[in-house]
Motif scaffolding. Structure first.
Motif, PDB file in Angstrom:
ATOM      1  N   GLN A   1     -24.734  24.720 -19.486  1.00 48.55           N
ATOM      2  CA  GLN A   1     -23.706  24.793 -20.527  1.00 48.55           C
ATOM      3  C   GLN A   1     -22.309  24.673 -19.932  1.00 48.55           C
ATOM      4  O   GLN A   1     -21.440  23.999 -20.488  1.00 48.55           O
ATOM      5  N   ILE A   2     -22.088  25.315 -18.799  1.00 48.03           N
ATOM      6  CA  ILE A   2     -20.784  25.201 -18.120  1.00 48.03           C
ATOM      7  C   ILE A   2     -20.543  23.768 -17.675  1.00 48.03           C
ATOM      8  O   ILE A   2     -19.438  23.225 -17.812  1.00 48.03           O
ATOM      9  N   TRP A   3     -21.607  23.139 -17.153  1.00 47.46           N
ATOM     10  CA  TRP A   3     -21.520  21.744 -16.707  1.00 47.46           C
ATOM     11  C   TRP A   3     -21.129  20.841 -17.880  1.00 47.46           C
ATOM     12  O   TRP A   3     -20.198  20.037 -17.773  1.00 47.46           O
ATOM     13  N   GLN A   4     -21.813  20.991 -19.003  1.00 51.97           N
ATOM     14  CA  GLN A   4     -21.510  20.176 -20.169  1.00 51.97           C
ATOM     15  C   GLN A   4     -20.091  20.418 -20.670  1.00 51.97           C
ATOM     16  O   GLN A   4     -19.365  19.483 -21.024  1.00 51.97           O
TER      17      GLN A   4
ATOM     18  N   PHE B   1       0.851  -1.186   0.000  1.00 48.66           N
ATOM     19  CA  PHE B   1       0.000   0.000   0.000  1.00 48.66           C
ATOM     20  C   PHE B   1       0.886   1.235   0.000  1.00 48.66           C
ATOM     21  O   PHE B   1       1.889   1.289   0.717  1.00 48.66           O
ATOM     22  N   ASN B   2       0.499   2.210  -0.824  1.00 50.77           N
ATOM     23  CA  ASN B   2       1.235   3.468  -0.864  1.00 50.77           C
ATOM     24  C   ASN B   2       0.244   4.609  -1.095  1.00 50.77           C
ATOM     25  O   ASN B   2      -0.976   4.411  -1.048  1.00 50.77           O
ATOM     26  N   PHE B   3       0.770   5.793  -1.350  1.00 51.50           N
ATOM     27  CA  PHE B   3      -0.088   6.970  -1.522  1.00 51.50           C
ATOM     28  C   PHE B   3      -1.087   6.770  -2.652  1.00 51.50           C
ATOM     29  O   PHE B   3      -2.282   7.050  -2.504  1.00 51.50           O
ATOM     30  N   TRP B   4      -0.606   6.279  -3.805  1.00 51.15           N
ATOM     31  CA  TRP B   4      -1.472   6.117  -4.968  1.00 51.15           C
ATOM     32  C   TRP B   4      -2.585   5.118  -4.691  1.00 51.15           C
ATOM     33  O   TRP B   4      -3.742   5.337  -5.060  1.00 51.15           O
ATOM     34  N   SER B   5      -2.235   4.004  -4.054  1.00 49.77           N
ATOM     35  CA  SER B   5      -3.244   2.975  -3.808  1.00 49.77           C
ATOM     36  C   SER B   5      -4.337   3.474  -2.870  1.00 49.77           C
ATOM     37  O   SER B   5      -5.530   3.236  -3.092  1.00 49.77           O
ATOM     38  N   PHE B   6      -3.935   4.201  -1.808  1.00 50.96           N
ATOM     39  CA  PHE B   6      -4.938   4.743  -0.890  1.00 50.96           C
ATOM     40  C   PHE B   6      -5.802   5.800  -1.583  1.00 50.96           C
ATOM     41  O   PHE B   6      -7.016   5.876  -1.352  1.00 50.96           O
ATOM     42  N   LEU B   7      -5.193   6.602  -2.449  1.00 51.32           N
ATOM     43  CA  LEU B   7      -5.943   7.613  -3.191  1.00 51.32           C
ATOM     44  C   LEU B   7      -6.975   6.954  -4.095  1.00 51.32           C
ATOM     45  O   LEU B   7      -8.144   7.373  -4.149  1.00 51.32           O
ATOM     46  N   TYR B   8      -6.575   5.899  -4.805  1.00 51.99           N
ATOM     47  CA  TYR B   8      -7.494   5.218  -5.708  1.00 51.99           C
ATOM     48  C   TYR B   8      -8.639   4.561  -4.956  1.00 51.99           C
ATOM     49  O   TYR B   8      -9.796   4.608  -5.391  1.00 51.99           O
ATOM     50  N   LEU B   9      -8.324   3.932  -3.835  1.00 53.37           N
ATOM     51  CA  LEU B   9      -9.378   3.294  -3.046  1.00 53.37           C
ATOM     52  C   LEU B   9     -10.362   4.337  -2.528  1.00 53.37           C
ATOM     53  O   LEU B   9     -11.586   4.130  -2.579  1.00 53.37           O
ATOM     54  N   TYR B  10      -9.841   5.453  -2.078  1.00 50.10           N
ATOM     55  CA  TYR B  10     -10.700   6.528  -1.563  1.00 50.10           C
ATOM     56  C   TYR B  10     -11.637   7.050  -2.660  1.00 50.10           C
ATOM     57  O   TYR B  10     -12.856   7.170  -2.455  1.00 50.10           O
ATOM     58  N   VAL B  11     -11.063   7.336  -3.819  1.00 50.28           N
ATOM     59  CA  VAL B  11     -11.871   7.880  -4.921  1.00 50.28           C
ATOM     60  C   VAL B  11     -12.897   6.854  -5.393  1.00 50.28           C
ATOM     61  O   VAL B  11     -14.047   7.197  -5.692  1.00 50.28           O
ATOM     62  N   ALA B  12     -12.511   5.572  -5.454  1.00 47.30           N
ATOM     63  CA  ALA B  12     -13.441   4.531  -5.891  1.00 47.30           C
ATOM     64  C   ALA B  12     -14.641   4.435  -4.951  1.00 47.30           C
ATOM     65  O   ALA B  12     -15.791   4.369  -5.400  1.00 47.30           O
ATOM     66  N   LEU B  13     -14.388   4.450  -3.652  1.00 51.90           N
ATOM     67  CA  LEU B  13     -15.480   4.359  -2.675  1.00 51.90           C
ATOM     68  C   LEU B  13     -16.373   5.599  -2.729  1.00 51.90           C
ATOM     69  O   LEU B  13     -17.609   5.491  -2.658  1.00 51.90           O
ATOM     70  N   ILE B  14     -15.742   6.774  -2.856  1.00 53.09           N
ATOM     71  CA  ILE B  14     -16.526   8.007  -2.997  1.00 53.09           C
ATOM     72  C   ILE B  14     -17.366   7.943  -4.269  1.00 53.09           C
ATOM     73  O   ILE B  14     -18.543   8.349  -4.285  1.00 53.09           O
ATOM     74  N   GLY B  15     -16.788   7.406  -5.337  1.00 52.35           N
ATOM     75  CA  GLY B  15     -17.506   7.297  -6.608  1.00 52.35           C
ATOM     76  C   GLY B  15     -18.729   6.401  -6.501  1.00 52.35           C
ATOM     77  O   GLY B  15     -19.797   6.727  -7.032  1.00 52.35           O
ATOM     78  N   PHE B  16     -18.587   5.256  -5.822  1.00 52.95           N
ATOM     79  CA  PHE B  16     -19.737   4.365  -5.632  1.00 52.95           C
ATOM     80  C   PHE B  16     -20.839   5.075  -4.840  1.00 52.95           C
ATOM     81  O   PHE B  16     -22.029   4.918  -5.136  1.00 52.95           O
TER      82      PHE B  16
ATOM     83  N   VAL C   1     -14.968  11.817 -11.410  1.00 54.99           N
ATOM     84  CA  VAL C   1     -15.807  11.363 -10.301  1.00 54.99           C
ATOM     85  C   VAL C   1     -15.988  12.464  -9.268  1.00 54.99           C
ATOM     86  O   VAL C   1     -17.112  12.749  -8.822  1.00 54.99           O
ATOM     87  N   MET C   2     -14.896  13.124  -8.900  1.00 55.80           N
ATOM     88  CA  MET C   2     -14.967  14.149  -7.861  1.00 55.80           C
ATOM     89  C   MET C   2     -15.716  15.391  -8.354  1.00 55.80           C
ATOM     90  O   MET C   2     -16.428  16.042  -7.582  1.00 55.80           O
ATOM     91  N   TYR C   3     -15.575  15.713  -9.635  1.00 63.50           N
ATOM     92  CA  TYR C   3     -16.301  16.873 -10.172  1.00 63.50           C
ATOM     93  C   TYR C   3     -17.810  16.618 -10.171  1.00 63.50           C
ATOM     94  O   TYR C   3     -18.601  17.506  -9.837  1.00 63.50           O
ATOM     95  N   VAL C   4     -18.202  15.415 -10.542  1.00 64.92           N
ATOM     96  CA  VAL C   4     -19.627  15.072 -10.510  1.00 64.92           C
ATOM     97  C   VAL C   4     -20.146  15.124  -9.082  1.00 64.92           C
ATOM     98  O   VAL C   4     -21.247  15.619  -8.816  1.00 64.92           O
ATOM     99  N   GLY C   5     -19.332  14.621  -8.133  1.00 67.90           N
ATOM    100  CA  GLY C   5     -19.732  14.687  -6.728  1.00 67.90           C
ATOM    101  C   GLY C   5     -19.866  16.109  -6.229  1.00 67.90           C
ATOM    102  O   GLY C   5     -20.815  16.451  -5.507  1.00 67.90           O
ATOM    103  N   TYR C   6     -18.941  16.957  -6.624  1.00 69.47           N
ATOM    104  CA  TYR C   6     -18.996  18.380  -6.249  1.00 69.47           C
ATOM    105  C   TYR C   6     -20.246  19.036  -6.835  1.00 69.47           C
ATOM    106  O   TYR C   6     -20.968  19.769  -6.140  1.00 69.47           O
TER     107      TYR C   6
END
Length: 504
Positions: free
Chosen positions: A306-309, A134-149, A351-356
């Motif tokens: 329009q900005i969203w698109q 486990f490293n920074f990238w792996s924790f970041l990906y897991l975090y984003v994946a869970l937030i995305g779900f 994913v994060m932009y859609v969440g925002y």
């Protein structure tokens, strides 16, 4: 002559039979001889290994590797231990990796026999390649994946979003998140521990483009699906048929396939998938751009939409370029570095932009199908007092009833907030709480009421529908017709005819 011929033929066949039998005996004896020799070499090598005469044992073990009938995994393990005992870290790492590819038991890497070479680069390279990490990238990906779900679920189950639009965008975010989770599993070497994760997101490779394309069509054009649209799923269907045998494999078979790919490297199959997926992303990116440009030109969407698109399209294009770079790196067996991670970063950004957006400006998800509340608890911590709320309500009523601000074609929530001398958040809350509708519904309510008054008072019935649309604040006839029919179940023209038949 005939008896002699028969006798000659019989003798010839008998000779061949004896020759074949002798040949088989020789082959059998040779096979038995090889097996006996291999057994003797194995015993001698084991004896030398137990005596810690590693240098000579290594020579004997290497001889054994030339006998295919001998199980190679135990021999490779002893070779690795022998080389480690002699301090030959490169050779030890080479043999221990060969052992893992024959019999995948990573526990060997924690064997005390390798303690003297454990900190060498070659051995650490093998550990890094096969042991869960486990490293920074792996924790970041897991975090984003869970937030995305979570975001996909929130969007999918929100009743305020138009049904088709929410299915498309939530599915799009889900497969993004699923792909990021897959990358996390591979990045942490957990695909060896859980081989059923092999190619788990691959079947979605040709869905990214169609989902986003039809989402854009739905929110920008209120597009209704047709049977022929199923053709867009043909690549996914064909590819699913192709990979289905892999998904049907047992865990052991999938692990064997994973290990074989390490030996053989990237195949034509891998490169073909990358090229085809990249082509799909680029083609649908072009189609999405055309929809966006068309909606921007006819001003069928609000500025927010329009900005969203535009932002979603830009992130998609960024992903296309990043995936192209990712494909080039994989083709050259490069699986690390910032460029390698960029394609996942672009997906995470999506994913994060859609969440925002789900929390800050949720009305953009439905395009022309606006809805009320935020996806999250929008007013839970609002500082708007009851007295200020009532004061803003009175000002708002004056703006709409007296000043008729709804006739402004570029009206926005920001404009209303500025007129009320308050924040956008407070203005939205006042509209939701006192009028039980959102900003766009309030504007449409006043505009349609004004339009009906105009149609009812038009005694000569000679006003053009488009002129009425412009008069009450709409930019085009299409949007006016949709809003009018939603309110009255009639188009403006139908309503005008009804008004003509009504008694004066």
């Amino acid at each position: 002559m005939r008896p002699i011929g028969v006798i000659f033929t019989f003798l010839l066949l008998l000779g061949n039979s004896i020759k074949t039998s002798a040949s088989h005996k020789v082959d059998f004896a040779f096979g038995q001889g090889r097996e006996n020799i291999a057994t003797l070499i194995n015993k001698r090598a084991d004896s030398l290994f137990m005596e810690r005469n590693y240098a000579v044992a290594i020579k004997e073990f290497n001889k054994l590797l030339t006998y295919p009938e001998i199980e190679q995994a135990p021999v490779l393990r002893k070779l690795a231990v022998s080389e480690a005992a002699l301090g030959n870290n490169v050779e030890a790492a080479k043999y221990v990796e060969k052992y893992l590819l024959k019999d995948f038991r990573p526990i060997i890497l924690s064997d005390p026999s390798f303690d003297n070479i454990r900190n060498t680069e070659s051995f650490k390279g093998v550990v890094k390649k096969y042991v869960p990490k486990f490293n920074f990238w792996s924790f970041l990906y897991l975090y984003v994946a869970l937030i995305g779900f979570y975001i996909a679920a929130i969007i999918h189950f929100n009743k305020k979003i138009e049904v088709t639009a929410k299915i498309l965008i939530s599915s799009f975010i889900f497969i993004h998140s699923f792909f990021i989770l897959h990358i996390f599993v591979n990045l942490t070497n957990n695909h060896y521990q859980y081989p059923h994760t092999y190619a788990m997101s691959t079947c979605f490779s040709f869905l990214y483009g169609p989902l986003l394309y039809f989402y854009f069509k739905r929110i920008a054009q209120e597009y209704r699906f047709k049977l022929r649209d199923l053709l867009h799923l043909v690549p996914t269907f064909l590819f699913l048929i192709y990979v289905l045998p892999i998904y049907m494999m047992s865990g052991e078979e999938k692990l064997k396939l994973l290990l074989e790919r390490i030996i053989s490297g990237r195949s034509f199959y891998d490169i073909a998938i990358i090229v085809l997926k990249l082509s799909s992303l680029a083609i649908y990116g072009y189609f999405i751009h055309k929809i966006y440009m068309r909606s921007r030109e006819n001003k069928s969407l609000t500025k927010e939409n329009q900005i969203w698109q535009k932002n979603i399209f830009r992130i998609h294009i960024m992903y296309v370029f990043c995936y192209a770079a990712y494909g080039i790196l994989l083709s050259n067996n490069i699986t690390s570095g910032f460029l390698y991670h960029m394609q996942v970063i672009s997906m995470a950004f999506m994913v994060m932009y859609v969440g925002y957006s789900a929390n800050v400006q949720p009305n953009v998800f439905s395009g022309m199908y606006h809805f009320n509340d935020s996806l999250f608890f929008k007013y839970e911590k609002s500082g708007l007092t009851d007295s200020l709320s009532k004061e803003l309500r009175e000002k708002l009523i004056r703006l709409f009833d007296i000043e008729k601000i709804y006739k402004e074609s570029d009206i926005s929530l920001e404009m209303i907030a500025q007129q009320l001398d308050t924040t956008r958040h407070n203005a939205s809350q006042v509209i939701n709480e006192h009028f039980n509708m959102n900003f766009h519904e309030l504007v449409n309510k006043y505009r349609i009421r004004e339009a009906k008054d105009i149609l009812n008072s038009d005694q000569k019935k000679n006003l053009n529908i488009i002129d009425i649309a412009y008069e009450v604040g709409y930019n085009n006839k299409v949007t006016f017709n949709k809003a009018f029919k939603k309110d009255t179940s009639l188009t403006p023209s139908e309503y005008q005819k009804t008004a003509m038949r009504a008694p004066a």
